[in-house]
Enzyme design. Structure first.
Site, PDB file in Angstrom:
ATOM      1  N   ILE A 172      15.502  52.251 -40.566  1.00 10.37           N
ATOM      2  CA  ILE A 172      16.215  52.999 -41.610  1.00 10.37           C
ATOM      3  C   ILE A 172      15.363  54.147 -42.146  1.00 10.37           C
ATOM      4  CG2 ILE A 172      15.539  51.487 -43.537  1.00 10.37           C
ATOM      5  CD1 ILE A 172      18.805  51.758 -44.055  1.00 10.37           C
ATOM      6  N   TYR A 228      16.974  34.096 -47.895  1.00  6.54           N
ATOM      7  CA  TYR A 228      16.428  34.537 -46.602  1.00  6.54           C
ATOM      8  C   TYR A 228      16.458  33.382 -45.591  1.00  6.54           C
ATOM      9  CZ  TYR A 228      12.598  35.929 -43.409  1.00  6.54           C
ATOM     10  OH  TYR A 228      11.820  36.232 -42.318  1.00  6.54           O
TER      11      TYR A 228
HETATM   12  N1  SER Z   1       6.860  35.731 -43.892  1.00  5.19           N
HETATM   13  C1  SER Z   1       8.187  35.386 -44.298  1.00  5.19           C
HETATM   14  C2  SER Z   1       8.343  35.422 -45.756  1.00  5.19           C
HETATM   15  O1  SER Z   1       7.406  35.074 -46.405  1.00  5.19           O
HETATM   16  C3  SER Z   1       8.538  34.004 -43.851  1.00  5.19           C
HETATM   17  O2  SER Z   1       9.041  34.127 -42.585  1.00  5.19           O
HETATM   18  O3  SER Z   1       9.375  35.770 -46.236  1.00  5.19           O
END
Ligand code: SER
Length: 344
Positions: free
Chosen positions: A36, A155
C-alpha cells in the site's frame, strides 16, 4: 511468452524484505511486489514490477491476474495483533476481506493456467488461545489443532478464519456448480512464532519486544519491555521463517497431510532475551513497563509449539537455535547495521 511470476503482498513488511531478498537470488521467475506504501528503495532493484495498491481493490487484483502469469502468491499483507485491536474494522477488512480477494484472484489465475495457484499464507501463534497462565505453563508443545477455540485477539481470529478460508478455496470453492469444486488454489499455511530480523522491525505486533530490545540496544536507545520478565514465547529468526515458506512452497502436494503447519525454533523468556542483549551490549538500558493488554494476549499464546508435522511432511528444521540466532546472526548483524563499536 511471459516468464512465470510470484506475487508478494505486503512487500515492505518484515517478511517481505526477507523473502524478496531471498527470492531475487533465484532468478527463474519474476517477482511482482505489492504494497500500500511506495516500495522501500532497498527492494526495488530486486522486483520486476511493483504495484502500489490496496488488496481491497478487486479491480486492481483482476488487472494483475490478467497481466501476469503468477504461479505462487505469498500473501504477507496484514495488520498484526496489537494494531488490529486498535483498529478492528480496518483489521477485519485487510486481514479477512483482503485474503478473500487474493484467494479469488488465485482461483482466476489457476483457472487460466490450468495449474492450481500456490497460495502461501503466514498464520501465527496468535491463532492459539490458552485459557490461562496455568494452562499455558503446563500445556507443553501444542499441536495445530489444540487450543484454537478460545482465541482472544482479533488478529488470531482473522488468522484462524483465513486458514479455513484457504482450505475452503482449495477443496470446496464452486462446489455447488454442476462441474463441482474448482480446485484452482493450492493453499498452504505456516503458523509462525514471534519473528526476529536483524534488518527490519515489525509494527503493531505483540511479540515485538524481542526484536525491539535488540535493535534499541544496538542504537544505544533505552527500551521499556512491555511484557513481564517471566513471559515465555516461541521465536525464530527471519532466515528460518523464509526457509519455512520456501520449503513449504516447494513441497510435493502428495507429501502434505495438512494445510496448516506449526514451525518454531527457540522459546526464551523476556528476561532471558534481556540477559542476552545486555551481554552483547553492556550499556543497554532495558526496563520493564508492562502493558496489561498486550500481556493478556501473550498469556494466551503457547510457550512452545509442536512442529513435528512440518518436520515429517516437508523436511522442516530451523538452522538457528537460540545461541546461533543471537551470537552468529542477530548480534553481529545489528552491530554492523548500526555501526555499534565492536566489543561493545
Ligand atoms: N508477531 C505477531 C504479533 O505479535 C504474532 O504473529 O502480532
Amino acid at each position: 511468452m511471459k516468464r512465470e511470476a510470484v506475487l508478494i503482498t505486503g512487500a515492505n513488511g518484515e517478511i517481505g524484505h526477507g523473502l524478496i531478498d531471498y527470492l531475487q537470488q533465484k532468478c527463474d521467475f519474476d517477482i511482482i511486489a505489492m504494497d500500500i506504501q511506495p516500495l522501500d528503495e532497498s527492494l526495488s532493484a530486486y522486483c520486476h514490477q511493483f504495484i502500489q495498491g490496496n488488496i481491497l481493490d478487486v479491480k486492481l487484483l483482476n488487472e494483475i491476474a490478467n497481466q501476469y502469469p503468477i504461479r505462487t502468491v505469498y500473501h504477507l499483507a496484514s495488520l498484526l495483533s496489537t494494531g488490529a485491536e486498535k483498529n478492528p474494522e480496518l483489521a477485519h477488512n485487510v486481514n479477512v476481506n483482503g485474503t478473500f480477494n487474493l484467494l479469488k484472484m488465485a482461483d482466476i489465475l489457476g483457472e487460466k493456467s490450468g495449474v492450481a495457484t500456490k497460495f502461501i499464507y503466514p498464520s501465527s501463534i496468535a491463532a492459539y488461545g490458552l485459557p490461562g497462565i496455568k494452562e499455558k505453563m503446563s500445556a507443553g508443545k501444542v499441536t495445530e489443532d489444540q487450543y484454537i477455540s478460545s482465541t482472544i485477539t482479533l488478529y488470531g481470529i482473522n488468522k484462524l478464519y483465513c486458514e479455513n478460508l484457504g482450505r475452503y478455496f482449495m477443496d470446496y470453492y464452486g462446489q455447488i456448480q454442476p462441474e463441482g469444486a474448482r480446485k484452482n488454489v493450492d493453499f498452504r499455511a505456516v503458523r509462525f512464532p514471534g519473528l526476529i530480523s536483524a534488518i527490519t522491525l515489525p509494527t503493531g505486533g505483540t511479540t515485538d519486544y524481542g526484536p525491539e530490545m535488540i535493535h534499541a540496544a544496538a542504537q544505544n536507545k533505552p527500551y521499556a519491555c512491555f511484557v513481564r520478565p517471566d513471559t515465555r514465547l516461541p521465536f525464530m529468526v527471519m532466515p528460518d521463517a523464509i526457509k519455512s515458506l520456501i520449503l513449504l512452497e516447494a513441497a510435493p502436494k502428495a507429501s502434505l497431510t495438512q494445510t496448516v503447519y506449526n514451525v518454531t525454533s527457540f522459546s526464551p523468556t523476556a528476561q532471558e532475551l534481556v540477559d542476552i542483549v545486555k551481554g552483547a551490549f553492556p550499556d543497554a538500558q532495558i526496563a520493564y513497563k508492562v502493558d496489561e493488554s498486550r500481556q493478556r494476549f501473550v498469556d494466551t499464546w503457547p510457550v512452545d509449539i509442536d512442529d513435528s508435522a512440518a518436520r515429517r511432511d516437508w523436511g522442516w528444521a530451523p538452522e538457528y537455535d537460540q545461541d546461533r540466532a543471537f551470537y552468529e546472526l542477530l548480534i553481529p548483524a545489528v552491530k554492523q547495521r548500526y555501526g555499534t563499536k565492536i566489543g561493545h
